[in-house]
Write a protein that holds these residues in place. Structure first.
Motif, PDB file in Angstrom:
ATOM      1  N   ARG A   1       0.726  -1.197  -0.065  1.00 42.05           N
ATOM      2  CA  ARG A   1      -0.055  -0.030   0.151  1.00 42.05           C
ATOM      3  C   ARG A   1       0.796   1.280   0.067  1.00 42.05           C
ATOM      4  O   ARG A   1       0.446   2.135  -0.562  1.00 42.05           O
ATOM      5  CB  ARG A   1      -1.094  -0.084   1.115  1.00 42.05           C
ATOM      6  N   VAL A   2       2.188   1.148   0.543  1.00 44.31           N
ATOM      7  CA  VAL A   2       2.844   2.272   0.793  1.00 44.31           C
ATOM      8  C   VAL A   2       3.289   2.868  -0.916  1.00 44.31           C
ATOM      9  O   VAL A   2       3.149   3.858  -1.176  1.00 44.31           O
ATOM     10  CB  VAL A   2       4.022   2.183   1.855  1.00 44.31           C
ATOM     11  N   ALA A   3       3.612   1.598  -1.409  1.00 46.54           N
ATOM     12  CA  ALA A   3       4.108   1.837  -2.744  1.00 46.54           C
ATOM     13  C   ALA A   3       3.060   2.543  -3.717  1.00 46.54           C
ATOM     14  O   ALA A   3       3.358   3.435  -4.446  1.00 46.54           O
ATOM     15  CB  ALA A   3       4.373   0.736  -3.374  1.00 46.54           C
ATOM     16  N   GLN A   4       1.877   1.991  -3.549  1.00 46.87           N
ATOM     17  CA  GLN A   4       0.562   2.619  -4.384  1.00 46.87           C
ATOM     18  C   GLN A   4       0.573   4.059  -4.018  1.00 46.87           C
ATOM     19  O   GLN A   4       0.180   4.609  -4.755  1.00 46.87           O
ATOM     20  CB  GLN A   4      -0.450   1.660  -4.099  1.00 46.87           C
ATOM     21  N   ARG A   5       0.366   4.351  -2.687  1.00 47.17           N
ATOM     22  CA  ARG A   5       0.168   5.725  -2.249  1.00 47.17           C
ATOM     23  C   ARG A   5       1.169   6.623  -2.775  1.00 47.17           C
ATOM     24  O   ARG A   5       0.949   7.673  -3.553  1.00 47.17           O
ATOM     25  CB  ARG A   5       0.223   5.849  -0.766  1.00 47.17           C
ATOM     26  N   LEU A   6       2.688   6.366  -2.899  1.00 45.94           N
ATOM     27  CA  LEU A   6       3.689   7.073  -3.335  1.00 45.94           C
ATOM     28  C   LEU A   6       3.327   7.193  -4.904  1.00 45.94           C
ATOM     29  O   LEU A   6       3.657   8.146  -5.369  1.00 45.94           O
ATOM     30  CB  LEU A   6       4.976   6.469  -2.769  1.00 45.94           C
ATOM     31  N   LEU A   7       2.992   6.037  -5.580  1.00 49.65           N
ATOM     32  CA  LEU A   7       3.030   6.054  -7.006  1.00 49.65           C
ATOM     33  C   LEU A   7       1.752   6.945  -7.533  1.00 49.65           C
ATOM     34  O   LEU A   7       1.972   7.727  -8.139  1.00 49.65           O
ATOM     35  CB  LEU A   7       3.105   4.684  -7.494  1.00 49.65           C
ATOM     36  N   ALA A   8       0.830   7.003  -6.617  1.00 52.28           N
ATOM     37  CA  ALA A   8      -0.289   7.826  -6.861  1.00 52.28           C
ATOM     38  C   ALA A   8       0.204   9.301  -6.751  1.00 52.28           C
ATOM     39  O   ALA A   8      -0.466  10.217  -7.546  1.00 52.28           O
ATOM     40  CB  ALA A   8      -1.486   7.409  -5.918  1.00 52.28           C
ATOM     41  N   ARG A   9       0.775   9.700  -5.493  1.00 56.78           N
ATOM     42  CA  ARG A   9       1.366  10.902  -5.340  1.00 56.78           C
ATOM     43  C   ARG A   9       2.411  11.516  -6.697  1.00 56.78           C
ATOM     44  O   ARG A   9       2.353  12.702  -7.267  1.00 56.78           O
ATOM     45  CB  ARG A   9       2.047  11.091  -4.237  1.00 56.78           C
ATOM     46  N   VAL A  10       3.095  10.411  -7.155  1.00 50.30           N
ATOM     47  CA  VAL A  10       3.836  10.991  -8.399  1.00 50.30           C
ATOM     48  C   VAL A  10       3.234  10.790  -9.530  1.00 50.30           C
ATOM     49  O   VAL A  10       3.309  12.005 -10.323  1.00 50.30           O
ATOM     50  CB  VAL A  10       5.117   9.706  -8.440  1.00 50.30           C
ATOM     51  N   ARG A  11       2.149  10.307  -9.765  1.00 51.71           N
ATOM     52  CA  ARG A  11       1.207  10.580 -10.931  1.00 51.71           C
ATOM     53  C   ARG A  11       0.400  11.879 -10.663  1.00 51.71           C
ATOM     54  O   ARG A  11       0.427  12.636 -11.754  1.00 51.71           O
ATOM     55  CB  ARG A  11       0.071   9.364 -11.040  1.00 51.71           C
TER      56      ARG A  11
END
Length: 131
Positions: free
Chosen positions: A115-125
């Motif tokens: 989940r941490v990776a998904q949240r960080l990737l969403a912020r990058v997007r």
């Protein structure tokens, strides 16, 4: 001396379509309607000086002189206002930021999971969309 440099720059512009089109896009409204028409016919519609002269019922030399004056004005506006140069700088900064975001995204994918990776990737997007 300054006028000679401006004339040389104008001569180079006659051969540099991309630069003229960028200058025209930025400053066209500051030219007279006739100047806008000439620049558009020559650089956008790719008509020759002779074709423009025939279409407008004037000499080829008159078109050449008018185009040179129009380009000199575009150069002068850029020297005074710098909109095209500023836009180029912004484009470069945007590209550098996108490269940094690419690197960050790759690093997140390699080092973080779940989940941490998904949240960080969403912020990058989300950051990418702001650019």
């Amino acid at each position: 001396r300054e006028e000679t440099l401006r004339e040389m720059a104008t001569d180079r512009l006659l051969a540099d379509r991309f630069t003229v089109i960028r200058l025209f896009d930025a400053y066209a409204r500051l030219l007279t309607p006739r100047q806008q028409q000439l620049v558009a016919l020559y650089f956008h519609d790719d008509l020759s000086l002779s074709e423009i002269a025939e279409r407008l019922g004037v000499t080829r030399q008159a078109i050449h002189d008018s185009l040179r004056r129009s380009l000199a004005e575009l150069v002068r506006y850029e020297e005074l206002l710098g909109l095209v140069q500023r836009a180029r700088g912004e484009d470069r900064r945007r590209q550098l930021l996108l490269q940094e975001l690419d690197g960050l995204e790759g690093e997140i994918r390699r080092t973080v999971s779940g989940r941490v990776a998904q949240r960080l990737l969403a912020r990058v997007r989300a950051l990418r969309e702001l650019l």
